[in-house]
Write an enzyme that holds these catalytic residues in place. Structure first.
Site, PDB file in Angstrom:
ATOM      1  N   CYS A  25       0.662  -1.188  -0.002  1.00 32.22           N
ATOM      2  CA  CYS A  25       0.133   0.066  -0.028  1.00 32.22           C
ATOM      3  C   CYS A  25       0.719   1.381  -0.011  1.00 32.22           C
ATOM      4  O   CYS A  25       0.210   2.321  -0.197  1.00 32.22           O
ATOM      5  CB  CYS A  25      -0.968   0.056   1.238  1.00 32.22           C
ATOM      6  SG  CYS A  25      -2.254  -1.020   1.136  1.00 32.22           S
ATOM      7  N   HIS A  69     -12.015   9.661  -9.473  1.00 29.02           N
ATOM      8  CA  HIS A  69     -10.959   9.657 -10.371  1.00 29.02           C
ATOM      9  C   HIS A  69     -10.030  10.775  -9.958  1.00 29.02           C
ATOM     10  O   HIS A  69      -9.616  11.502 -10.826  1.00 29.02           O
ATOM     11  CB  HIS A  69     -11.411   9.804 -11.846  1.00 29.02           C
ATOM     12  CG  HIS A  69     -12.185   8.532 -12.458  1.00 29.02           C
ATOM     13  ND1 HIS A  69     -13.287   8.389 -12.169  1.00 29.02           N
ATOM     14  CD2 HIS A  69     -11.439   7.528 -12.985  1.00 29.02           C
ATOM     15  CE1 HIS A  69     -13.477   7.199 -12.735  1.00 29.02           C
ATOM     16  NE2 HIS A  69     -12.459   6.849 -13.264  1.00 29.02           N
ATOM     17  N   GLU A 107     -12.902  -0.628   0.236  1.00 30.93           N
ATOM     18  CA  GLU A 107     -11.926  -0.542  -0.765  1.00 30.93           C
ATOM     19  C   GLU A 107     -11.966  -1.717  -1.635  1.00 30.93           C
ATOM     20  O   GLU A 107     -11.427  -1.671  -2.780  1.00 30.93           O
ATOM     21  CB  GLU A 107     -10.371  -0.554  -0.248  1.00 30.93           C
ATOM     22  CG  GLU A 107     -10.314   1.044   0.504  1.00 30.93           C
ATOM     23  CD  GLU A 107      -8.877   1.101   1.129  1.00 30.93           C
ATOM     24  OE1 GLU A 107      -8.326   2.269   1.236  1.00 30.93           O
ATOM     25  OE2 GLU A 107      -8.146   0.000   1.487  1.00 30.93           O
TER      26      GLU A 107
END
Length: 117
Positions: A25, A69, A107
């Site tokens: 991550c 985005h 997520e």
């Protein structure tokens, strides 16, 4: 207690740059986020709602404008974990809808973080 929930979606990237360099991550990556806002009230309003679902469109507009985005490290301060995002979105919702009880952020299809004061 009456409870309602509404689900929203957006896609974004982030980096957890406070993690060790070898942590997956810590690299640039993205998710297709799912956000669920929960509102609760002990009684219904005059229209028979906890809150009209149509009013929650403001959260979709906020997510679309500021998160979808985008690179989350440029959007919110501090770590861009699902937990921190849940807290941020809870606070945003609570400022508009006092009935906000919790916000959940996913997520991946199998992981969720929730902020519930």
């Amino acid at each position: 207690m009456f409870r309602i929930t509404k689900e929203f979606h957006f896609s974004a990237s982030h980096v957890l740059d406070h993690l060790p360099a070898d942590h997956q991550c810590a690299r640039l990556h993205g998710h297709n986020y799912v956000v669920v806002v929960e509102l609760a009230a002990p009684a219904l309003n005059g229209d028979g709602f906890v809150r009209d679902f149509h009013e929650l469109a403001a959260l979709k507009a906020y997510l679309d404008e500021h998160f979808d985005h985008r690179h989350l490290n440029d959007v919110i301060e501090g770590p861009t974990t699902a937990e921190a995002l849940a807290r941020h979105l809870h606070d945003w919702c609570r400022a508009r809808w006092p009935e906000t009880a919790a916000v959940r952020v996913s997520e991946t299809p199998k992981t969720w973080a929730e902020y519930r004061p």
